[in-house]
Design an enzyme around this catalytic site. Structure first.
Site, PDB file in Angstrom:
ATOM      1  N   ASP A   1      -7.030  -1.703  -4.221  1.00  0.00           N
ATOM      2  CA  ASP A   1      -8.043  -1.394  -3.212  1.00  0.00           C
ATOM      3  C   ASP A   1      -9.133  -0.493  -3.791  1.00  0.00           C
ATOM      4  O   ASP A   1     -10.323  -0.679  -3.512  1.00  0.00           O
ATOM      5  CB  ASP A   1      -7.411  -0.717  -1.998  1.00  0.00           C
ATOM      6  CG  ASP A   1      -6.421  -1.617  -1.267  1.00  0.00           C
ATOM      7  OD1 ASP A   1      -6.525  -2.848  -1.404  1.00  0.00           O
ATOM      8  OD2 ASP A   1      -5.553  -1.064  -0.570  1.00  0.00           O
TER       9      ASP A   1
ATOM     10  N   ASP B   1       0.862  -1.185   0.000  1.00  0.00           N
ATOM     11  CA  ASP B   1       0.000   0.000   0.000  1.00  0.00           C
ATOM     12  C   ASP B   1       0.895   1.231   0.000  1.00  0.00           C
ATOM     13  O   ASP B   1       1.913   1.261   0.700  1.00  0.00           O
ATOM     14  CB  ASP B   1      -0.899   0.014   1.244  1.00  0.00           C
ATOM     15  CG  ASP B   1      -1.987  -1.054   1.189  1.00  0.00           C
ATOM     16  OD1 ASP B   1      -2.353  -1.480   0.077  1.00  0.00           O
ATOM     17  OD2 ASP B   1      -2.466  -1.452   2.254  1.00  0.00           O
TER      18      ASP B   1
END
Length: 156
Positions: free
Chosen positions: A136, A117
């Site tokens: 995501d 991330d």
């Protein structure tokens, strides 16, 4: 089903290309953070071993394999669902986004043992401590799209 494939393929490719660029080319894994448009958009390296917001991140290797298995099951279920109750074009694109994003995060779990991330956004005096990635975003939009444009057979 061609629409699902291509939406998933391009989502997966964009996710993996963005992760490779940020993690390896920009070397965010060592630099840790890069301010792009502070505070609105920053790159902050975060290795997520769990699910959203780090949930289940304390369970190590077991969680990794359980989450990989769950991702494959969810992808299989979505494929079955859109094949059985064929939605319109937007629903098929949403399914592809969800599947492409899920598989993008699965590849991270295989390669790194965690999901890479790196996107961090804050606004209006509120500092967001969490990071996310292209996969995501695609999973969220895909799930929302399936709720809105999900199936052809609607209850009366």
């Amino acid at each position: 089903m061609t629409t699902v494939f291509w939406a998933g393929f391009w989502t997966f490719l964009l996710d993996q290309a963005s992760k490779y660029y940020v993690v390896h080319y920009l070397d965010l894994r060592l630099r840790g953070e890069i301010d792009v448009l502070p505070p609105f958009l920053n790159l902050r390296m975060a290795w997520n071993t769990g699910i959203n917001f780090g949930l289940l991140s304390d369970n190590g290797d077991l969680a990794r394999w359980v989450l990989i298995g769950m991702a494959f099951l969810i992808c299989a279920f979505v494929l079955y669902w859109v094949h059985k109750d064929r939605p319109g074009r937007m629903g098929l694109i949403a399914a592809g986004l969800l599947i492409g994003g899920a598989l993008g995060n699965v590849v991270d779990r295989f390669l790194y043992g965690a999901v890479a991330d790196f996107l961090n956004m804050s606004c209006c005096g509120i500092s967001n401590p969490y990071a996310f990635n292209v996969a995501d975003i695609a999973i969220f939009i895909g799930a929302f799209g399936l709720v809105v444009w999900g199936g052809a057979q609607k209850a009366a």
